[in-house]
Design a protein around this motif. Structure first.
Motif, short mmCIF file in Angstrom:
data_model
loop_
_atom_site.label_atom_id
_atom_site.label_comp_id
_atom_site.label_asym_id
_atom_site.label_seq_id
_atom_site.Cartn_x
_atom_site.Cartn_y
_atom_site.Cartn_z
N THR A 32 0.91 -1.26 0.02
CA THR A 32 -0.15 0.27 -0.08
C THR A 32 1.07 1.41 -0.38
OG1 THR A 32 -0.41 -0.44 2.39
CG2 THR A 32 -1.79 -1.93 1.30
N GLU A 33 2.23 1.31 0.68
CA GLU A 33 2.56 2.00 -0.15
C GLU A 33 4.01 2.31 -0.33
OE1 GLU A 33 3.21 3.51 4.39
OE2 GLU A 33 1.23 4.02 4.16
N PRO A 34 4.22 1.47 -1.71
CA PRO A 34 5.40 2.27 -2.32
C PRO A 34 5.74 3.35 -2.82
CG PRO A 34 3.80 1.19 -3.81
CD PRO A 34 3.33 1.26 -2.75
N LEU A 35 6.70 3.55 -2.84
CA LEU A 35 8.00 4.29 -3.97
C LEU A 35 7.30 4.34 -5.10
CD1 LEU A 35 11.08 4.79 -2.28
CD2 LEU A 35 8.83 5.98 -1.54
N LEU A 36 7.54 3.02 -5.52
CA LEU A 36 7.22 2.87 -7.12
C LEU A 36 6.95 1.56 -7.51
CD1 LEU A 36 8.06 3.35 -10.06
CD2 LEU A 36 9.81 1.29 -9.78
N THR A 37 5.44 1.71 -8.42
CA THR A 37 4.64 0.53 -8.50
C THR A 37 4.66 0.84 -10.66
OG1 THR A 37 3.25 1.22 -6.67
CG2 THR A 37 2.03 -0.31 -8.91
N VAL A 38 5.03 -0.26 -11.18
CA VAL A 38 4.80 -0.99 -12.18
C VAL A 38 3.91 -1.54 -13.21
CG1 VAL A 38 7.80 -0.29 -12.31
CG2 VAL A 38 6.82 -2.62 -11.96
N PHE A 39 3.66 -1.07 -13.77
CA PHE A 39 2.29 -1.97 -14.51
C PHE A 39 2.61 -2.17 -16.18
CE2 PHE A 39 -0.46 0.10 -11.08
CZ PHE A 39 -0.03 -0.67 -10.71
N ASP A 40 3.44 -3.20 -16.24
CA ASP A 40 4.38 -3.34 -17.59
C ASP A 40 3.39 -5.02 -18.58
OD1 ASP A 40 5.45 -3.84 -19.98
OD2 ASP A 40 7.12 -4.47 -18.84
N GLU A 41 2.31 -3.79 -18.57
CA GLU A 41 1.50 -4.76 -20.24
C GLU A 41 1.04 -5.81 -18.74
OE1 GLU A 41 1.76 -5.13 -24.23
OE2 GLU A 41 3.55 -4.41 -24.02
N PRO A 42 0.53 -5.79 -17.57
CA PRO A 42 -0.16 -6.42 -16.74
C PRO A 42 -1.64 -7.50 -17.03
CG PRO A 42 -0.35 -4.34 -16.15
CD PRO A 42 0.05 -4.25 -17.35
#
Length: 596
Positions: free
Chosen positions: A504-514
């Motif tokens: 719930t508290e990341p510094l970076l969230t990535v969504f690579d074609e999920p």
């Protein structure tokens, strides 16, 4: 020599660490059983000499000695076998866990691009069972050594020339080593073809590829290529086996010659009254047993060296993984929240062994503002996924720096940085656990937190998937299990998305074609939810980075980065880039025509 000793120590640690009591008793009972044979021969000699001389007392005493020896040998061999299998079974499980930690515990993913690493891992996998065998191999060598020592003493009492018989063990051992070396060289020379053979077998038998193989009629082609690869492997290894068999035949001739010479010598001494009838019986028994002992010595000696060879590969793997860890002794402290954002300065990256020598990324300068939703756009091969892997710490840049609030990512603890990252990927893992664990592993401290998992399922719009399962969160996934439930590709992807949203508290969230397995409308709705959640959570200053080929989704981002040939071609908002009329506008227009 240092690495050889280190390999021996590591493998013994695996065996004794897995079953210390049984490993110790394997040594003791093995030696007791093995020396019972020459001691039994001594008892037979004493009985024969007593019978010839008419000494009943010595004869009965010798019979008692022989009976006790046989009884101790039988008791020892049964317990030895129990210890052997116990140590092997437990050590094999321990060695498997060690390999899982080493292969899966390397800091990044660069090693998967090194053929040398892949070949070494392939060799270790082929001989994984040997990693649990050092206790057995060492016990066997000690058993043989004890037998040869006792046998040598008994033979020397008859005639010192008979000591040449144990010396033949050295010749047999040398020939056995040559045979083993031939087999090892063949195995190492065929590592890459063997990897290809295994790949083709997995491809031809996997469920995932079954449809395409049948539609395109590829089963015959895959089978032919598998036959060719297997032929290269089997042919080379069979030739090595034939050479090894020839060396073993030479060993048999040498051993047989030594046996005949020993019998002839003791008979000659007996005829000249220089040896007793008991001596003849003793030498007959010891010489016959020595043939078996020499064979055992060769078998255990070559086995010991084989296991040691695998152990050196294990040490190589340990050192390689340790060498990949580049976390400084005093890592920089990561911020609790981003104030400046994430910055890339002159970042370049090229995969190891690239034939053209070009990097995937070249001179990338980029600023990702805190709290921003950022989209990466570009053709296949533009470097989008590589950039994400660099940001997640899977690779280290070959040039330039990545700064997190001004702190160089290379100066941070990689594991701590990854603990502050989250996301979902197109090539997600299908974890066949319960639904609770499949999603919960996205944040290990909350693995069994049903409320946290439920919230992540809601954020990933995957609660509907769970509602249809027979046991809800406790449903076991995967059709291969008796109580397992199989999911569609889209359902697996929704659970992967929920897993990526556990933290719930990341510094970076990535969504690579999920959401590649989902339709455009569903993807757009999901990303709208992600973007809204990211914007409402600006107090955390999380950078949300998404990759999608659907421009209807990309348009909602605060910042759009257009990659082309490993460089940043354009960047800005959707409105800015459309007004500029550049590559982004061209790609957007091309895609939008398909919906008209």
């Amino acid at each position: 020599m240092r690495k050889t000793f280190q390999a021996f120590r590591e493998l013994m640690r695996i065996g004794f660490g897995a079953a210390p009591w049984h490993a110790t008793m394997q040594f003791l009972t093995g030696i007791m059983f093995e020396i019972s044979v020459p001691i039994g021969g001594l008892g037979a000699k004493l009985i024969v000499d007593a019978a010839v001389s008419g000494d009943l007392r010595i004869g009965l005493g010798s019979a008692v000695l022989l009976g006790l020896t046989v009884g101790a040998a039988l008791a020892s061999v049964f317990y030895y076998v129990h210890c052997l299998f116990t140590v092997q079974e437990r050590a094999q499980a321990a060695a498997g866990r060690r390999l899982m930690r080493l292969i899966g515990g390397a800091e990044g993913l660069t090693h998967y691009e090194h053929p040398e690493y892949l070949d070494q891992v392939q060799r270790i996998r082929e001989q994984q069972g040997q990693l649990s065998g050092m206790v057995n191999a060492t016990a066997g060598v000690l058993r043989v050594g004890a037998t040869l020592a006792v046998t040598a003493v008994l033979l020397a009492r008859v005639d010192p020339l008979l000591l040449c018989l144990p010396v033949l063990a050295v010749v047999s051992f040398w020939l056995g080593k040559l045979s083993r070396d031939v087999a090892v060289r063949a195995q190492e020379a065929t590592s890459e073809p063997e990897r290809l053979r295994r790949h083709l077998f997995e491809l031809g038998t996997s469920t995932a590829a079954a449809g395409e193989l049948r539609v395109y009629g590829l089963t015959g082609l895959i089978g032919d290529r598998h036959r060719t690869a297997a032929g290269a492997v089997v042919g080379r290894r069979n030739r090595a086996s034939r050479r090894g068999a020839a060396l073993q035949a030479v060993d048999a001739v040498v051993t047989a010659g030594g046996y005949l010479a020993a019998i002839a010598l003791v008979l000659l001494r007996a005829v000249h009254h220089q040896a007793t009838a008991g001596d003849v019986v003793l030498v007959l028994g010891l010489a016959a047993q020595l043939s078996s002992t020499v064979g055992t010595a060769v078998r255990y000696g070559t086995y010991f060296l084989t296991v040691l060879k695998v152990g050196r590969r294990l040490v190589w793997l340990q050192e390689y993984v340790a060498g990949e860890r580049r976390t400084p002794e005093r890592p920089a402290v990561l911020p609790a929240a981003l104030a400046k954002g994430i910055e890339l300065r002159g970042v370049g990256f090229g995969y190891p062994g690239a034939e053209d020598g070009r990097g995937v990324l070249d001179g990338v300068d980029l600023h990702l503002p805190p709290g921003a939703v950022v989209a990466l756009v570009g053709d296949n091969g533009a470097g989008k996924t590589t950039l994400i892997k660099l940001l997640c710490g899977f690779y280290r840049p070959t040039a330039g720096r990545i700064l997190v609030d001004g702190v160089d990512l290379a100066e941070c603890d990689t594991e701590q940085w990854r603990a502050r990252c989250s996301g979902a990927f197109q090539d997600h893992a299908r974890l066949e656990f319960s639904v609770l664990e499949t999603v919960g592993v996205g944040d290990l401290p909350h693995l069994a937190d049903r409320a946290a998992v439920g919230a992540a399922l809601e954020r990933g719009d995957a609660a509907g998937v769970v509602d249809k399962l027979p046991d809800g969160l406790d449903t076991r996934l995967g059709a291969r299990w008796d109580d397992g439930a199989e999911l569609s590709g889209g359902q697996w992807q929704r659970l992967a998305l929920a897993r990526g949203l556990m933290r719930t508290e990341p510094l970076l969230t990535v969504f690579d074609e999920p959401t590649a397995a989902l339709d455009a409308h569903t993807e757009n709705a999901l990303f709208e939810r992600f973007a809204a959640a990211a914007r409402t959570g600006r107090q955390r200053s999380t950078v949300t980075l998404l990759v999608s080929h659907r421009f209807s989704t990309v348009g909602m981002a605060d910042l759009i980065i257009v990659l082309d040939g490993g460089r940043i071609r354009e960047q800005g908002s959707h409105q800015d880039l459309m007004a500029a009329g550049g590559l982004y506008a061209e790609l957007f227009e091309l895609q939008s025509r398909g919906y008209r």
